[in-house]
Design a protein around this motif. Structure first.
Motif, mmCIF file in Angstrom:
data_model
loop_
_atom_site.group_PDB
_atom_site.id
_atom_site.type_symbol
_atom_site.label_atom_id
_atom_site.label_comp_id
_atom_site.label_asym_id
_atom_site.label_seq_id
_atom_site.Cartn_x
_atom_site.Cartn_y
_atom_site.Cartn_z
ATOM 1 N N VAL A 335 -12.396 -10.478 32.041
ATOM 2 C CA VAL A 335 -12.289 -9.295 30.913
ATOM 3 C C VAL A 335 -10.747 -9.681 30.442
ATOM 4 O O VAL A 335 -10.443 -9.536 29.200
ATOM 5 C CB VAL A 335 -12.415 -8.072 31.741
ATOM 6 C CG1 VAL A 335 -12.006 -6.777 30.617
ATOM 7 C CG2 VAL A 335 -13.930 -7.811 32.115
ATOM 8 N N ILE A 336 -9.801 -9.630 31.024
ATOM 9 C CA ILE A 336 -8.545 -9.694 30.694
ATOM 10 C C ILE A 336 -8.432 -10.990 29.836
ATOM 11 O O ILE A 336 -7.728 -10.867 28.743
ATOM 12 C CB ILE A 336 -7.598 -9.879 31.864
ATOM 13 C CG1 ILE A 336 -7.418 -8.616 32.945
ATOM 14 C CG2 ILE A 336 -6.146 -10.251 31.489
ATOM 15 C CD1 ILE A 336 -6.827 -7.282 32.174
ATOM 16 N N ALA A 341 -7.690 -12.931 24.403
ATOM 17 C CA ALA A 341 -7.931 -14.107 23.422
ATOM 18 C C ALA A 341 -8.235 -13.275 22.047
ATOM 19 O O ALA A 341 -7.838 -13.837 20.964
ATOM 20 C CB ALA A 341 -9.346 -14.827 23.719
ATOM 21 N N LYS A 342 -9.115 -12.179 22.116
ATOM 22 C CA LYS A 342 -9.229 -11.566 20.985
ATOM 23 C C LYS A 342 -7.966 -10.741 20.321
ATOM 24 O O LYS A 342 -7.990 -11.008 18.947
ATOM 25 C CB LYS A 342 -10.470 -10.411 21.327
ATOM 26 C CG LYS A 342 -11.574 -10.957 21.668
ATOM 27 C CD LYS A 342 -12.704 -9.655 21.899
ATOM 28 C CE LYS A 342 -14.119 -10.279 22.176
ATOM 29 N NZ LYS A 342 -14.667 -10.694 21.015
ATOM 30 N N LEU A 343 -7.137 -10.392 21.175
ATOM 31 C CA LEU A 343 -5.775 -9.915 20.570
ATOM 32 C C LEU A 343 -5.199 -10.833 19.790
ATOM 33 O O LEU A 343 -4.670 -10.736 18.592
ATOM 34 C CB LEU A 343 -4.937 -9.333 21.796
ATOM 35 C CG LEU A 343 -5.247 -7.964 22.567
ATOM 36 C CD1 LEU A 343 -4.566 -7.707 23.363
ATOM 37 C CD2 LEU A 343 -5.193 -7.008 21.409
ATOM 38 N N ILE A 383 -11.753 -4.505 19.876
ATOM 39 C CA ILE A 383 -11.508 -5.399 21.061
ATOM 40 C C ILE A 383 -11.956 -5.176 22.267
ATOM 41 O O ILE A 383 -12.617 -5.838 23.014
ATOM 42 C CB ILE A 383 -10.190 -5.883 20.853
ATOM 43 C CG1 ILE A 383 -9.694 -6.668 19.521
ATOM 44 C CG2 ILE A 383 -9.791 -6.931 21.787
ATOM 45 C CD1 ILE A 383 -8.393 -6.894 19.124
ATOM 46 N N PHE A 384 -11.432 -3.879 22.758
ATOM 47 C CA PHE A 384 -11.753 -3.478 24.086
ATOM 48 C C PHE A 384 -13.233 -3.220 24.383
ATOM 49 O O PHE A 384 -13.862 -3.492 25.632
ATOM 50 C CB PHE A 384 -10.752 -2.256 24.572
ATOM 51 C CG PHE A 384 -9.508 -2.779 24.860
ATOM 52 C CD1 PHE A 384 -8.912 -2.839 25.878
ATOM 53 C CD2 PHE A 384 -8.505 -3.066 23.845
ATOM 54 C CE1 PHE A 384 -7.542 -3.477 26.306
ATOM 55 C CE2 PHE A 384 -7.350 -3.419 23.863
ATOM 56 C CZ PHE A 384 -6.597 -3.605 25.313
ATOM 57 N N VAL A 397 -16.211 -0.733 29.291
ATOM 58 C CA VAL A 397 -14.630 -1.065 29.259
ATOM 59 C C VAL A 397 -14.316 -0.648 27.816
ATOM 60 O O VAL A 397 -15.076 -0.669 26.756
ATOM 61 C CB VAL A 397 -14.495 -2.516 29.323
ATOM 62 C CG1 VAL A 397 -13.161 -3.054 29.032
ATOM 63 C CG2 VAL A 397 -14.956 -3.086 30.654
ATOM 64 N N SER A 398 -13.045 0.448 27.844
ATOM 65 C CA SER A 398 -12.553 0.454 26.374
ATOM 66 C C SER A 398 -11.060 0.767 26.739
ATOM 67 O O SER A 398 -10.647 0.350 27.938
ATOM 68 C CB SER A 398 -13.179 2.010 25.995
ATOM 69 O OG SER A 398 -12.893 2.937 27.290
ATOM 70 N N GLY A 399 -10.179 1.035 25.725
ATOM 71 C CA GLY A 399 -8.975 1.236 25.783
ATOM 72 C C GLY A 399 -8.322 2.350 25.299
ATOM 73 O O GLY A 399 -8.880 3.115 24.350
ATOM 74 N N SER A 400 -7.536 2.914 26.021
ATOM 75 C CA SER A 400 -6.577 4.267 25.444
ATOM 76 C C SER A 400 -5.423 3.819 24.987
ATOM 77 O O SER A 400 -4.820 2.956 25.556
ATOM 78 C CB SER A 400 -6.513 5.356 26.794
ATOM 79 O OG SER A 400 -7.802 5.806 27.380
ATOM 80 N N ILE A 401 -5.073 4.208 23.747
ATOM 81 C CA ILE A 401 -4.131 3.811 23.079
ATOM 82 C C ILE A 401 -2.876 4.722 22.779
ATOM 83 O O ILE A 401 -3.300 5.774 22.364
ATOM 84 C CB ILE A 401 -4.542 3.159 21.629
ATOM 85 C CG1 ILE A 401 -5.725 2.029 22.155
ATOM 86 C CG2 ILE A 401 -3.340 2.454 21.072
ATOM 87 C CD1 ILE A 401 -6.385 1.441 20.742
#
Length: 445
Positions: A335-336, A341-343, A383-384, A397-401
């Motif tokens: 996942v990392i 790669a997407k970033l 992305i996440f 999977v998600s991201g808090s920003i």
């Protein structure tokens, strides 16, 4: 939510990965070795434990007898400074010697002095420098004989192994040695030389302005700091070369002649670039590590023009512990890798993207408008959300920003990070898979 513990590489793995020879020895007259890395033993050709002293008996020493080092005086000096650099000549097991740059530090434990040393093998570098000095000496001798015999000078030039160019400012004649023609497969003349080179593909595109500036500076008496460029050889490959030049001037300091010889340093340059890349990058993701991210952000800020606005995004993966705990660390690592790669694909080459912890990332965007921050945050969220390796993966999977702005939220990396961290936790508190700016978070408070 507690973060998933990260198991970093062991110290021994890190030391051996860096490639430098590391050892520690007592200040006891024979420099008894108390620790040495595998890379140290490989450097001198011994197996682990085969040698125990630097300056022992004939069968147990590696430091050349010709070197006179007063270790006691060295210890006294080291108590007054952080470290000392030495050149050490070491005898390998096979009898050959190598030259090393040795960075020595002193450690005192229970009243006993220890020398802690890191070694860099500079044998090839010394040979290269010796070769360059020999060629400079050849050119020096040639210049001395020039007045007596121009033809004799040409013969000497042709015997040099590396490509050489000789430009006469008075006659505007340009001479290129046979190795130059063999290496690059081109015929050049002085008429419009710089213009012709600039509009050709002989010089690597990114190096053109660099080499042109260096030429003009050199003619005007300045020495270029990094005379290393990429040229296309006869096979059509770009390789790294070091250009060493000298200008002959008359009694009024007017340039008469410029001579340059070109050394192939491609392997050495690429090895150094690879080591630098490894030192700056996180091993799993390939993104910048925490130290490099900090330095690059601070450097970008220090070079900002008045009125610039930058944004620092701090992203924490939601529910990453569930992935690791229930699906395993291998899938967590994947996942990392996918997210990293997407970033890299989504942002500009000069944007700073780093992995600063197990599930934390930083993206620093230079010269961004406030109106564009929401767009970038949505890109990051996508992305996440898309970082699923299995269609039936039970955990989302998600991201808090969290976002902080330069200069209003902070004047350096640490200030911006603290503000972005506060905004990120506000995003988590709102239900995760969200973003918040520090300004909006502070206003709500």
């Amino acid at each position: 939510m507690p973060k998933t513990p990260v198991n970093p590489p062991t110290l021994e793995k890190i030391i051996n990965h860096l490639g430098s020879g590391i050892f520690c020895c007592r200040n006891d007259g024979v420099q008894t070795i108390v620790y040495a890395s595998n890379s140290f033993y490989r450097m001198i050709g011994y197996e682990v434990g085969e040698i125990t002293e630097l300056c022992g008996e004939e069968s147990n020493f590696v430091l050349s007898r010709k070197q006179r080092i007063n270790w006691s005086k060295l210890a006294v000096r080291l108590k007054k400074c952080a470290f000392i650099k030495l050149e050490l000549k070491l005898i390998r097991k096979d009898g050959h010697h190598i030259w090393t740059n040795c960075c020595v530090r002193l450690m005192t434990d229970d009243g006993i002095d220890y020398f802690c040393c890191s070694l860099e093998d500079i044998t090839e570098k010394r040979r290269s420098l010796k070769k360059e000095r020999e060629q400079l000496e050849t050119i020096k001798k040639a210049k001395q004989e020039l007045a007596a015999s121009e033809e004799r000078y040409r013969i000497i030039m042709e015997q040099a192994a590396d490509p050489i160019c000789d430009y006469n400012f008075i006659t505007q004649d340009l001479y290129c040695s046979p190795p130059f023609k063999e290496k690059f497969g081109i015929e050049v003349n002085a008429d419009g030389l710089l213009d012709a080179l600039f509009h050709s593909d002989v010089i690597f595109e990114e190096d053109k302005s660099h080499i042109m500036n260096d030429i003009y500076q050199f003619i005007n008496g300045e020495n270029p700091k990094n005379p290393e460029y990429r040229f296309k050889d006869v096979n059509g490959d770009y390789r790294w070369y070091r250009v060493r030049s000298t200008v002959i001037r008359d009694e009024k300091e007017v340039p008469i002649r410029m001579i340059a010889f070109i050394s192939d340093i491609d392997r050495q340059k690429k090895e150094n670039m690879s080591l630098k890349e490894q030192a700056e990058r996180d091993l799993l993701s390939g993104l910048y590590n925490h130290v490099t991210t900090t330095n690059l952000v601070n450097k970008a800020i220090s070079q900002s023009e008045a009125g610039s606005q930058h944004a620092l995004f701090l992203i924490d993966i939601d529910n990453f512990k569930d992935v690791n705990d229930h699906l395993g660390h291998l899938l967590g690592d994947e996942v990392i890798e996918v997210i990293s790669a997407k970033l890299k694909d989504q942002f500009r080459e000069d944007d700073i993207i780093g992995r600063i912890g197990g599930d934390e990332f930083v993206v620093f965007l230079k010269n961004i408008l406030s109106a564009d921050v929401m767009k970038k945050a949505k890109v990051l969220q996508t992305i996440f959300r898309d970082a699923h390796l299995q269609d039936d993966m039970p955990f989302k999977v998600s991201g808090s920003i969290g976002v902080a702005f330069y200069p209003q939220d902070g004047k350096d990396y640490h200030e911006l990070f603290a503000k972005a961290d506060a905004a990120m936790y506000a995003a988590k508190s709102s239900g995760k898979d969200a973003y918040r700016t520090y300004a909006a978070t502070a206003y709500k408070k």
